[in-house]
Each structure stands twice: as C-alpha cells, then as structure tokens.
Design a protein around this motif. Sequence first.
Motif, PDB file in Angstrom:
ATOM      1  N   PRO A   1       0.806  -1.231   0.000  1.00 43.40           N
ATOM      2  CA  PRO A   1       0.000   0.000   0.000  1.00 43.40           C
ATOM      3  C   PRO A   1       0.832   1.271   0.000  1.00 43.40           C
ATOM      4  N   ASN A   2       2.101   1.182   0.411  1.00 45.45           N
ATOM      5  CA  ASN A   2       2.959   2.376   0.341  1.00 45.45           C
ATOM      6  C   ASN A   2       3.122   2.832  -1.098  1.00 45.45           C
ATOM      7  N   TYR A   3       3.214   1.866  -2.035  1.00 41.21           N
ATOM      8  CA  TYR A   3       3.291   2.224  -3.449  1.00 41.21           C
ATOM      9  C   TYR A   3       1.942   2.737  -3.953  1.00 41.21           C
ATOM     10  N   THR A   4       0.861   2.156  -3.462  1.00 39.54           N
ATOM     11  CA  THR A   4      -0.479   2.613  -3.851  1.00 39.54           C
ATOM     12  C   THR A   4      -0.665   4.080  -3.478  1.00 39.54           C
ATOM     13  N   TYR A   5      -0.301   4.423  -2.243  1.00 40.33           N
ATOM     14  CA  TYR A   5      -0.422   5.809  -1.791  1.00 40.33           C
ATOM     15  C   TYR A   5       0.541   6.731  -2.545  1.00 40.33           C
TER      16      TYR A   5
END
Length: 286
Positions: A224-228
């Motif tokens: 999710p760090n990449y998603t954000y």
Amino acid sequence: VEPNATIREIRLMFHKLYPRWYPARQSIKLDPKGKSLRDEEILQHLPVGTTATLYFKDLGPQIGWTTVFLIEYTGPLFIYFLFYFRMTFVYGLDERFTSSPHPVVNLACICHSFHYIKRLIETVFVHRFSRGTMPLRKIVKNCLYYWGFAAWLAYYINHPLYTPPSYGKKQINFAVIMFLLCEAGNFSIHVALSDLRRNGSKTRKIPYPTKNPFTWLFFFVSCPNYTYEVGTWISFTIMTQCVPVGLFTLLCFIQMTIWAKDKHCTYIREFKDYPSHRMPIIPFLL
C-alpha cells in the motif's frame, strides 16, 4: 568453517583474507547462477553435504541506502526552487515575470517540497533497510531520474505561460485533499513496516493492518505504500494539470507496479499462510 557458521561470518572471514572486498561488496552463492545467500542463513541449514563450494562475486563499490535516499531526495527539493523563484538564467525574464499570478503555482511548490521533506525525514527516522547498501554506479542513474524529472516538472509549472487547471478552485481543492490523504497514508504504511523490524531485526514478517485506518489498505494489497505514492502523484497531476507531471506519474506507476509484484511474489514464496486475496498494488485488480 564450522557447520553452524552464518553467511555473515563467512563474509567476515573472506574479508580478512581479501581486505579489498568488504562484506557489503560480496555476493556469496551456492550456485553461480543462483541467488545471493542472506547474512542470517546458517551453513548447515543449506542444501549442502559435509563439504560445500561457495561462489563469490564482486558487487563493486557500495553506498549506504540512507545516503542514497538523502542524495536522491535533496536534489529535487532544491532544483524545484530554481524554477519557482524564476532565476534569470532559467527563463531569461525581466522583473515583470519574477512571480506568478496563479495561486496554484505557490501551492504546487508547497506540495512538492512537503513531499520530499517527508521523504528525507522518513529516511533518517523511519526507514529500516534489510540491505545496507546498493552499488555506487546505480546512484547516478537514480539521480538523473529524480533530479531530471524535478527540473522538467518545475520548468513547466513555474513557466510564465503556465495556465491554471480547467475547473479552477474545485479541481485544485479536490487534488490538495487527495494529496494530503495519500501522503498521510504513505507515511502510516512506512511506520507500520518499520515497526515490523524493531531492535534491528532482519526477520521477514507478514505486514498486517493496525489501528491506524490508513493501514487498512493492507487488507487488499501487499504494497500500500506504493499505492499511496502513486495516488500522491495522481493528485499532483490533477492539481497542476501539467503533461510532464502526468508522464512522471505514469512512469512511477509502471516502476512501482514492478516493485510491488516482486515483493508480492516474495511474500507468497516465503509465507505459506500469506493472505490469498491480496493484490500487489491495486485492490482487486493488479
């Protein structure tokens, strides 16, 4: 070498014999075409008999990840200011064009600066790196990418002929809210991942959501760090309505999708009980 020796201990022994090749520069393998062995792996637990042949490869000069990120992220921060303050050697303008009449230009500078200042703070106080170094030769490529795009974005956003977004304040306000939410989410995920490796532990663990609502994206994706992060740049694209920003966002998405898929596959390979419903970067899709 004792059977209970770790790969790290073997690296240190090798370094004593050959001082030129310090541990971070060594790649130790069981097979010339195989993967490098991790420091914590124990010799007797590897698929070898009473004798073993280990293969060494020189990884070249190394540089610490903290130093890498500090260099990569400091550049865009200051390069952007060269264009924001409209230095005469950039645009060659007279005093009439030393400031922009569009408030979104100031807002874009604040958001861009906030993003990279956050990254620098995370590098120093939050991130814990499983690998301590990266090849020195790669930092040139990374800096060209980050620094070059920062200059390209800043040139057009701060140009005297720049025009604000089509839908005015509504579009800008929506983008700012989206930007702040994604930045908060990205920071929350980095803190959650850091907490998995307290006290210097390098043991891999499955990341799970915490009480922080921003981490609940772990229910659906592995990274999710990449998603954000992608969401941050999408919002910056909407805010500025600038083609170079959109191209940078697209390249970010492609690169982060590759990283997310690799990490997702690693999780599945290492953990038999890894949640099967998670996707690499986009919930239910990719």
